[in-house]
Design a protein around this motif. Structure first.
Motif, mmCIF file in Angstrom:
data_model
loop_
_atom_site.group_PDB
_atom_site.id
_atom_site.type_symbol
_atom_site.label_atom_id
_atom_site.label_comp_id
_atom_site.label_asym_id
_atom_site.label_seq_id
_atom_site.Cartn_x
_atom_site.Cartn_y
_atom_site.Cartn_z
ATOM 1 N N HIS A 5 0.010 8.558 0.547
ATOM 2 C CA HIS A 5 0.607 9.844 0.200
ATOM 3 C C HIS A 5 0.466 10.807 1.377
ATOM 4 C CE1 HIS A 5 1.372 8.882 -3.996
ATOM 5 N NE2 HIS A 5 0.301 8.120 -3.891
ATOM 6 N N CYS A 32 -0.124 18.205 2.867
ATOM 7 C CA CYS A 32 0.059 17.198 1.817
ATOM 8 C C CYS A 32 -0.631 15.885 2.170
ATOM 9 C CB CYS A 32 1.546 16.920 1.599
ATOM 10 S SG CYS A 32 2.504 18.377 1.214
ATOM 11 N N TYR A 33 -1.408 15.867 3.209
ATOM 12 C CA TYR A 33 -1.962 14.613 3.715
ATOM 13 C C TYR A 33 -3.469 14.722 3.792
ATOM 14 C CZ TYR A 33 -2.746 10.798 7.103
ATOM 15 O OH TYR A 33 -3.169 9.667 7.733
ATOM 16 N N SER A 34 -4.173 13.739 3.252
ATOM 17 C CA SER A 34 -5.625 13.702 3.366
ATOM 18 C C SER A 34 -5.986 12.576 4.318
ATOM 19 C CB SER A 34 -6.269 13.462 2.004
ATOM 20 O OG SER A 34 -7.625 13.081 2.179
ATOM 21 N N GLN A 79 -8.662 10.032 3.017
ATOM 22 C CA GLN A 79 -8.183 9.100 2.004
ATOM 23 C C GLN A 79 -7.222 8.081 2.591
ATOM 24 O OE1 GLN A 79 -8.031 12.189 -0.512
ATOM 25 N NE2 GLN A 79 -9.296 11.240 -2.088
ATOM 26 N N LEU A 88 0.847 -1.192 0.000
ATOM 27 C CA LEU A 88 0.000 0.000 0.000
ATOM 28 C C LEU A 88 0.881 1.240 0.000
ATOM 29 C CD1 LEU A 88 -2.881 1.223 0.300
ATOM 30 C CD2 LEU A 88 -2.480 1.268 2.751
#
Lengths: 414, 263
Positions: free
Chosen positions: A383, A391-393, A396, A380
Motif C-alpha cells: 500500500h 500514504c506510504y509506511s 511496513q 504481495l
C-alpha cells in the motif's frame, strides 16, 4: 552494505542530453514564441501535435519529477487547500500545488528554466482517467486557453472497429481546432512521418523491455522507470529512435557478457501498478540486497504501441491509444498479467495499491488472489502511492517485502 | 547439536522487546519482556542479559542469536534476522504442527499468516499503514477512558452486552465513545465493543480458514479477544502458549534450525 544497487547504464548520459535539449527547446519556444506549446496527457495525441509543429509538454512527466524529487508531499496540501481532494490523483494535486507555489523540479534540473512552459492549448485523453481532464481544465481556466481532447471508452474487452472509429473521429475533430491555434494546416505526410517514427520508437522500447526476459535480467524495473522518458515525451522524434538503438545495443552486450542487473539474481519479480516515485532508491536497494530483480512491469510497457501504422495515422493512433491496459476490462487484464508472468519467468508479483490512482491499482478486484491460484505463486500487495508519501509506511513496506522474499525462499526449498 | 547449547531469539516490537532462550531440544529455558522504549539496541541488550542472568548464563553461552521485529537490524549480537511473520509462523507451528491460520495482534501491526502442514507460509497479510485494530488502538482508547490496560479484559467480561463500534479508527472511536456514554452506556459494555472492534478488523484483513492460533501481546493480556473471535469464525481459536513471546520463541527455534543446517 556497499553492494552495487544501480548498475550504471552508459547510454543514460545520452538520454540526459536529449531530455535536457527537449526542456530547453520548450522553454525557448515559450520565451521567443517561435512555436506554439501544447500540453498533452501521456497517451494523448502527441503524434498529431508534433506533426502540426507544436512543442509538446507532458504534465504527467512533471508529476513524476515532483514525485521522484519528493517535492510532491509538500505541494499536495497546497492543492488540497483550494479544493482538490487528497484522494484524487496525486500527480494532479502535486502539479497544481507546484504551479500555485511557483516551485518546479525543472528549474532545479535545468538551471535557467523557471518551470513548465505556458501552454497555448491543453490536449487530454481520458484513456488514463477522468482526472487528467480536470487537471487540464484547471490550467485552461488559469491561462484562459482551450482545453480539448479525446473521451475514451472504459472497461474495453476486445477492441472493435466501433471503438477505433469513435476515437479516430475524435482525433480528426481536433484537427481544425489545432490548425486554428497553430495558424497553419495539417501536413498529412508529416503526420505519417511522425507516426512512423513513433512506431519505430515503440518497437525499440518494447525490445528494450523484453530483454529482461533473459536470465539473469540485464535490466530492472527501476532502470525502466528512468529509461522510459524518451518513449513518453520524445516519441515521434528521430532522437528517441536513435537513443533506444544505443540503449538496446548496450543491454544486448550485457546479456552476451553475462552481466546481470542484480548480481546473484535469485528471484524474478513483476511490478504491477505505478512506481512509488519518491522511494525508487530505497526499494531498488532493498531488492538488490535480497538478491531479487524486479525486472518487468505493466507501467513501463504502457508506452508500447504496436498498433501504430504510418500509412493509416488516424485509425492506428486511435487503436494504439485504446489498446492500453488501463482502458481494458478485468478479463483482458488477467490474461495480460498471465502472459507477462510466463514471458518473464516470474517468481512473484508485487501489486502496488496506489491510494490516489485506482485505475492503476489492479489488486482491488481479487486479481492477486486469482493469479496466485492460477500460477501457484505468491503475490504481495504494497500500500502506497505514486507521489503522496503520506500514504506510504516505509517500515511496513520493508517488512512486507522481506517477508515475501522469505516466503519465496521457503517455496523454492520445498 | 549437543544438549548444552543455548540459542536466543529476540523480537524487538514497536511496543515491547521480547527475548526467548531455548536449548537444543527447543525447550524454553528463560525469557524476558520489557518496553522497547527509544533505543532498540539497549533494550535488546538489557532483555538478553536479564534472560541470561535468570538462568546463570552469559553471552558466551549463546551459540546463535536470531533477531526479529521492527528493530531486527539493530541487534549487533544477532547472527541472523527474520521477519516477525516468519517467527510467529514458526512458533505457532511448533505447538500446532498442522495446517493453521496464525493471527498476530501486535502493538502496531496485525498479521495473518496461512501456514501449511509442513510449517511453510502459503500467504500472509499485514495491516496497511493505519494501525487501526491493533494494540495501539486499545492503548489509546483505554487512555482516553482512563482505564488501566490490565483491566480491559476483566471489565469486558462484566459486560451484559456489547456496544458495537462503527469504526476501527482510533480517532473516530474516541469520538464515538463519547456519544455512547452520553446515551447511557456503561464502561464494561463499551470496552467489550472495543475488543470486538479489533476482532472485526482482523476478520476483514483476510479469510480465517481452519484452526486459528492467536499470538502477540494483546491476546496474552486480553484472552477475551480469542473467545470473541471464536464466536465470529465458528471454529477453534487457540491462544499460543506464551503468546507475547511468540516472535522471540520462533526466532530462537529458527536459530536452532539454521545452526543445525550450517553444521
Amino acid at each position: 552494505v556497499g553492494k552495487q544497487t544501480f548498475k550504471k547504464i552508459q547510454a543514460s548520459n545520452q538520454m540526459k542530453e536529449i531530455m535536457e535539449a527537449h526542456f530547453r527547446e520548450l522553454d525557448a519556444a515559450a520565451k521567443t514564441k517561435s512555436h506554439k506549446i501544447a500540453w498533452c496527457t501521456s497517451v494523448g495525441p502527441a503524434e498529431l501535435l508534433k506533426a502540426m509543429g507544436f512543442q509538446v509538454f507532458f504534465p504527467e512527466n512533471h508529476g513524476a519529477m515532483l514525485g521522484a524529487t519528493r517535492m510532491a508531499t509538500d505541494l499536495i496540501p497546497v492543492a488540497n487547500a483550494v479544493g482538490y481532494s487528497p484522494d484524487i490523483c496525486s500527480y494532479l494535486t502535486s502539479d497544481i500545488g507546484s504551479y500555485l507555489k511557483g516551485d518546479s523540479p525543472i528549474s532545479k534540473a535545468y538551471p535557467g528554466i523557471s518551470g513548465p512552459p505556458r501552454p497555448d492549448v491543453l490536449v487530454f485523453n481520458t484513456n488514463q482517467c477522468r482526472d487528467v481532464q480536470d487537471w487540464f481544465n484547471f490550467y485552461g481556466r488559469e491561462f484562459n486557453v482551450p482545453v480539448i481532447g479525446l473521451q475514451t471508452h472504459r472497461g474495453v474487452g476486445a477492441v472493435t472497429k466501433a471503438h477505433v472509429d469513435s476515437i479516430s473521429a475524435q482525433i480528426q475533430a481536433l484537427v481544425p481546432k489545432l490548425e486554428e491555434i497553430a495558424g497553419k494546416k495539417l501536413d498529412y505526410d508529416e503526420l505519417k512521418r511522425v507516426v512512423g517514427l513513433s512506431r519505430q520508437c515503440t518497437d525499440l522500447w518494447k525490445e528494450v523491455l523484453q530483454i529482461a526476459s533473459h536470465k539473469p535480467s540485464p535490466l530492472t524495473f527501476f532502470d525502466g522507470t528512468i529509461q522510459m522518458g524518451p518513449a513518453v515525451i520524445l516519441r515521434g522524434e528521430q532522437r528517441a529512435v536513435d537513443y533506444y538503438k544505443v540503449l538496446l545495443a548496450e543491454l544486448k552486450q550485457r546479456t552476451q557478457n553475462g552481466v546481470a542487473a542484480i548480481d546473484n539474481e535469485k528471484f524474478r519479480l513483476y511490478w504491477e501498478g505505478m512506481p512509488i516515485w519518491g522511494k525508487l532508491r530505497e526499494l531498488s536497494t532493498q531488492f538488490a540486497e535480497l538478491d531479487t530483480c524486479v525486472l518487468a512491469s505493466t507501467y513501463c510497457s504502457s508506452w508500447v504501441f504496436p498498433a501504430l501504422e504510418a500509412e493509416e495515422p488516424f485509425d492506428s493512433m486511435a487503436r494504439a491509444y485504446i489498446e492500453l491496459l488501463i482502458v481494458r476490462d478485468e478479463d483482458y487484464k488477467e490474461q495480460y498479467f498471465s502472459d507477462q508472468i510466463e514471458r518473464y519467468k516470474i517468481d512473484g508479483v508485487i501489486f502496488h495499491d496506489a491510494k490516489t490512482c485506482p485505475n492503476n491499482s489492479n489488486n482491488r478486484y481479487g486479481m492477486p488472489e486469482r493469479l496466485a491460484k492460477k500460477f501457484d505463486i505468491p503475490m504481495l500487495v504494497i500500500h502506497g502511492d505514486l507521489n503522496d508519501l503520506r500514504c506510504y509506511s516505509e517500515e511496513q513496506a520493508r517488512t512486507n517485502i522481506e517477508a515475501y522474499i522469505e516466503q519465496l525462499a521457503e517455496k523454492t526449498s520445498r | 547439536v549437543s544438549q548444552d547449547l543455548i540459542f536466543g531469539g529476540i523480537d524487538i516490537g514497536a511496543s515491547a522487546t521480547k527475548v526467548a532462550l531455548v536449548d537444543s531440544k527447543c525447550r524454553l529455558i528463560a525469557s524476558d519482556i520489557r518496553k522497547t522504549g527509544v533505543s532498540f539496541e539497549s533494550s535488546a541488550q538489557e532483555a538478553m542479559d536479564t534472560a541470561l542472568a535468570s538462568c546463570g548464563l552469559n553471552r558466551q553461552d549463546l551459540k546463535r542469536v536470531l533477531a526479529s521485529g521492527y528493530g531486527r537490524h539493530n541487534v549487533a549480537f544477532a547472527q541472523d534476522t527474520r521477519t516477525e511473520i516468519a517467527c510467529h509462523a514458526r512458533a505457532a507451528h511448533y505447538y500446532f504442527p498442522h495446517q493453521i491460520t496464525v493471527v498476530d495482534v501486535g502493538g502496531q501491526d496485525n498479521k495473518i499468516i496461512h501456514v501449511n502442514a509442513q510449517g511453510r507460509r502459503d500467504s500472509f497479510k499485514m495491516n496497511r499503514k493505519c494501525a487501526a485494530g491493533t494494540g495501539a488502538f486499545l492503548e489509546e482508547v483505554a487512555q482516553r477512558m482512563d482505564i488501566p490496560l490490565d483491566q480491559i479484559d476483566s471489565l469486558a467480561r462484566q459486560a451484559s452486552h456489547t456496544v458495537h463500534m462503527g469504526s476501527f479508527c482510533t480517532v473516530f472511536t474516541k469520538t464515538e465513545i463519547l456519544a455512547h456514554m452520553r446515551a447511557g452506556e456503561k464502561v464494561p459494555e463499551i470496552v467489550a465493543g472495543l475488543i470486538e472492534s479489533v476482532v472485526k478488523r482482523i476478520m476483514e484483513m483476510d479469510s480465517l480458514a481452519g484452526e486459528v492460533v492467536i499470538t502477540g501481546g494483546v491476546v496474552a493480556h486480553n484472552p477475551m479477544l480469542a473467545e470473541m473471535l471464536a464466536r465470529h469464525v465458528n471454529h477453534p481459536v487457540h491462544i499460543l502458549p506464551n503468546a507475547q513471546l511468540a516472535g522471540a520463541f520462533g526466532a530462537a527455534l529458527l536459530a536452532v534450525e539454521t545452526f543445525s543446517e550450517s553444521i
